[in-house]
Enzyme design. Structure first.
Site, PDB file in Angstrom:
ATOM      1  N   GLN A 171       0.828  -1.194   0.000  1.00  0.00           N
ATOM      2  CA  GLN A 171       0.000   0.000   0.000  1.00  0.00           C
ATOM      3  C   GLN A 171       0.869   1.254   0.000  1.00  0.00           C
ATOM      4  O   GLN A 171       2.047   1.199   0.333  1.00  0.00           O
ATOM      5  CB  GLN A 171      -0.918  -0.024   1.223  1.00  0.00           C
ATOM      6  CG  GLN A 171      -1.774  -1.296   1.240  1.00  0.00           C
ATOM      7  CD  GLN A 171      -2.888  -1.231   2.237  1.00  0.00           C
ATOM      8  OE1 GLN A 171      -2.693  -0.783   3.353  1.00  0.00           O
ATOM      9  NE2 GLN A 171      -4.051  -1.695   1.834  1.00  0.00           N
ATOM     10  N   ALA A 172       0.231   2.380  -0.356  1.00  0.00           N
ATOM     11  CA  ALA A 172       0.970   3.642  -0.464  1.00  0.00           C
ATOM     12  C   ALA A 172       1.637   4.009   0.857  1.00  0.00           C
ATOM     13  O   ALA A 172       2.684   4.645   0.877  1.00  0.00           O
ATOM     14  CB  ALA A 172       0.033   4.750  -0.915  1.00  0.00           C
ATOM     15  N   CYS A 173       1.022   3.592   1.975  1.00  0.00           N
ATOM     16  CA  CYS A 173       1.584   3.946   3.285  1.00  0.00           C
ATOM     17  C   CYS A 173       2.674   2.967   3.719  1.00  0.00           C
ATOM     18  O   CYS A 173       3.033   2.920   4.902  1.00  0.00           O
ATOM     19  CB  CYS A 173       0.468   4.002   4.320  1.00  0.00           C
ATOM     20  SG  CYS A 173      -0.475   2.484   4.378  1.00  0.00           S
ATOM     21  N   GLN A 174       3.178   2.187   2.770  1.00  0.00           N
ATOM     22  CA  GLN A 174       4.301   1.257   3.003  1.00  0.00           C
ATOM     23  C   GLN A 174       3.939   0.085   3.902  1.00  0.00           C
ATOM     24  O   GLN A 174       4.805  -0.520   4.513  1.00  0.00           O
ATOM     25  CB  GLN A 174       5.533   1.998   3.593  1.00  0.00           C
ATOM     26  CG  GLN A 174       5.964   3.235   2.838  1.00  0.00           C
ATOM     27  CD  GLN A 174       6.273   2.945   1.376  1.00  0.00           C
ATOM     28  OE1 GLN A 174       6.871   1.946   1.039  1.00  0.00           O
ATOM     29  NE2 GLN A 174       5.790   3.820   0.486  1.00  0.00           N
TER      30      GLN A 174
END
Ligand SMILES: Cc1cc2nc3c(=O)[nH]c(=O)nc-3n(C[C@H](O)[C@H](O)[C@H](O)COP(=O)(O)O)c2cc1C
Length: 196
Positions: A171-174
């Protein structure tokens, strides 16, 4: 060739003239929906894009306006005639509504009948069980795992909404886990499966 690069002399496809609403909320995956709108428009669909104020922090209204070739509704107070509100006019003509990405916040509003934005207002203008209403949730794995998210989705499914489940992955939030918006092809398939 028309402005979208498709050949207008070819035979009309299944999307030709179909009226599809795409509700875009404030999620990082809003960019993926640009491709969905582009493909639908190239297929001849008349796409009404509805955006929450937070969605506009991720993708500009102008992008969807250019891709759909139609005005984008962002503010329920837009429009020249308060006696003929835009969201009601759009709700009456839609043949399918897809909310993608559907944020945790918008899912909560839809589940609880809170109509503060053009997506929830338009959805409220569609009588239940008349057209397919599809949600494609997208959020980080922790938001997805919240009891409130799962509870609200169950309420909406009980009310007749269809849900395209999110993918599992980076996900974009790692973080890694469920919550990724499925790829545009999956969303397009969901639309064509339900656009009878
Ligand atoms: C950088 C950033 C990314 C976000 N991504 C998501 C997301 O993917 N999914 C989600 O549900 N909320 C996400 N949020 C939170 C929403 O933007 C926030 O809940 C907002 O109130 C949603 O409003 P809306 O549902 O009216 O569009 C994100 C917030 C920020 C600042």
């Amino acid at each position: 060739m028309n402005q979208h690069g498709s050949n207008s002399s070819s035979r009309p496809g299944p999307l030709q003239g179909r009226r599809i609403g795409i509700g875009v909320t404030g999620g990082i995956a809003a960019y993926k929906v640009c491709h969905v709108v582009s493909q639908l428009t190239q297929g001849g669909a008349l796409v009404d894009v509805l955006m929450t104020p937070n969605a506009q922090k991720f993708v500009g209204e102008a992008t969807f306006q250019a891709l759909s070739g139609r005005p984008v509704l962002c503010d329920p107070w837009e429009g020249p005639d308060p006696s003929d509100p835009q969201h009601i006019r759009i709700a009456r003509r839609l043949e399918l509504l897809l909310v993608a990405p559907a944020s945790m916040n918008t899912i909560g509003r839809l589940a609880h009948g809170i109509t503060e934005d053009v997506i929830t207002l338009t959805a409220a203008g569609i009588p239940p069980h008349t057209i397919p209403r599809i949600l494609a949730p997208s959020m980080n794995a922790a938001m997805w795992s919240q009891a409130s998210t799962q509870r609200n989705l169950q309420v909406l499914q009980d009310d007749g909404w269809l849900v395209v489940p999110p993918d599992d992955g980076m996900q974009a939030c790692q973080t890694t886990g469920p919550g990724r918006l499925p790829e545009p092809e999956t969303l397009l398939q969901a639309i064509s499966d339900h656009l009878t």
